[in-house]
Design a protein around this motif. Structure first.
Motif, mmCIF file in Angstrom:
data_model
loop_
_atom_site.group_PDB
_atom_site.id
_atom_site.type_symbol
_atom_site.label_atom_id
_atom_site.label_comp_id
_atom_site.label_asym_id
_atom_site.label_seq_id
_atom_site.Cartn_x
_atom_site.Cartn_y
_atom_site.Cartn_z
ATOM 1 N N ARG A 1 0.823 -1.382 -0.156
ATOM 2 C CA ARG A 1 0.062 0.037 0.077
ATOM 3 C C ARG A 1 0.950 1.424 -0.144
ATOM 4 N NH1 ARG A 1 -5.592 -0.530 0.746
ATOM 5 N NH2 ARG A 1 -6.215 -2.395 0.925
ATOM 6 N N PRO A 2 0.392 2.260 -0.647
ATOM 7 C CA PRO A 2 1.189 3.676 -0.886
ATOM 8 C C PRO A 2 1.166 4.140 0.592
ATOM 9 C CG PRO A 2 -0.784 3.854 -2.018
ATOM 10 C CD PRO A 2 -0.718 2.156 -1.690
ATOM 11 N N ASP B 1 4.262 13.917 -5.427
ATOM 12 C CA ASP B 1 4.407 14.747 -6.322
ATOM 13 C C ASP B 1 3.306 14.451 -7.300
ATOM 14 O OD1 ASP B 1 5.207 17.162 -7.735
ATOM 15 O OD2 ASP B 1 7.260 16.023 -8.528
ATOM 16 N N TYR B 2 3.008 15.547 -8.136
ATOM 17 C CA TYR B 2 1.902 15.239 -9.356
ATOM 18 C C TYR B 2 2.548 16.141 -10.300
ATOM 19 C CZ TYR B 2 -2.344 15.911 -11.908
ATOM 20 O OH TYR B 2 -3.049 16.016 -13.061
ATOM 21 N N LYS B 3 2.318 15.424 -11.697
ATOM 22 C CA LYS B 3 2.558 16.229 -12.848
ATOM 23 C C LYS B 3 1.525 15.830 -13.997
ATOM 24 C CE LYS B 3 6.302 13.203 -14.742
ATOM 25 N NZ LYS B 3 7.715 13.037 -15.175
ATOM 26 N N VAL C 1 1.213 10.632 -10.518
ATOM 27 C CA VAL C 1 1.505 10.930 -9.362
ATOM 28 C C VAL C 1 2.816 10.203 -8.806
ATOM 29 C CG1 VAL C 1 -0.783 11.763 -8.451
ATOM 30 C CG2 VAL C 1 -0.118 9.305 -8.408
ATOM 31 N N LYS C 2 3.630 10.897 -8.120
ATOM 32 C CA LYS C 2 4.872 10.089 -7.444
ATOM 33 C C LYS C 2 4.454 9.702 -6.242
ATOM 34 C CE LYS C 2 9.866 10.692 -7.133
ATOM 35 N NZ LYS C 2 10.881 11.641 -7.449
ATOM 36 N N GLU D 1 11.616 3.912 -1.385
ATOM 37 C CA GLU D 1 11.040 3.678 -2.707
ATOM 38 C C GLU D 1 10.095 4.217 -3.323
ATOM 39 O OE1 GLU D 1 9.081 -0.328 -4.496
ATOM 40 O OE2 GLU D 1 9.952 -0.577 -2.564
ATOM 41 N N THR D 2 10.084 5.104 -4.306
ATOM 42 C CA THR D 2 9.080 5.873 -5.179
ATOM 43 C C THR D 2 8.981 5.278 -6.624
ATOM 44 O OG1 THR D 2 10.767 7.488 -5.680
ATOM 45 C CG2 THR D 2 9.558 7.859 -3.538
ATOM 46 N N THR D 3 7.797 5.407 -7.066
ATOM 47 C CA THR D 3 7.343 5.366 -8.465
ATOM 48 C C THR D 3 6.458 6.302 -8.932
ATOM 49 O OG1 THR D 3 5.821 3.681 -7.837
ATOM 50 C CG2 THR D 3 8.075 2.776 -8.370
ATOM 51 N N TRP D 4 6.511 6.597 -10.258
ATOM 52 C CA TRP D 4 5.569 7.250 -10.787
ATOM 53 C C TRP D 4 4.312 6.499 -11.354
ATOM 54 C CZ3 TRP D 4 5.252 12.443 -10.882
ATOM 55 C CH2 TRP D 4 6.354 13.380 -10.744
ATOM 56 N N GLU D 5 3.001 6.746 -10.946
ATOM 57 C CA GLU D 5 1.819 5.846 -11.258
ATOM 58 C C GLU D 5 0.919 6.681 -11.936
ATOM 59 O OE1 GLU D 5 1.833 2.587 -10.726
ATOM 60 O OE2 GLU D 5 3.644 2.729 -9.558
ATOM 61 N N ILE D 6 -0.137 6.076 -12.772
ATOM 62 C CA ILE D 6 -1.153 6.971 -13.447
ATOM 63 C C ILE D 6 -2.141 7.214 -12.132
ATOM 64 C CG2 ILE D 6 -2.936 6.875 -14.937
ATOM 65 C CD1 ILE D 6 -1.100 4.954 -16.601
#
Length: 56
Positions: free
Chosen positions: A15-16, A21-23, A35-36, A45-50
């Motif tokens: 779970r996040p 961040d948002y772009k 969203v990051k 640990e981070t990832t960019w997700e839709i």
């Protein structure tokens, strides 16, 4: 720290922790919100997700 629920097949759902961040990504005239997400606070640990998939 939260509990980790382990399923019978020895898997668990990640779970996040927080949205960092948002772009807005624009390709061929279409816009997609990204969203990051910070997944594990201790390791960073981070990832960019839709964005739309995260809302579901």
């Amino acid at each position: 720290m939260g509990e980790i629920l382990v399923k019978e097949n020895l898997t668990y759902e990640k779970r996040p922790v927080v949205v960092i961040d948002y772009k807005l990504n624009e390709l061929r005239g279409k816009s997609t919100g990204l969203v990051k997400i910070l997944w594990v606070a201790t390791t960073g640990e981070t990832t960019w997700e839709i964005e739309q998939l995260c809302r579901e």
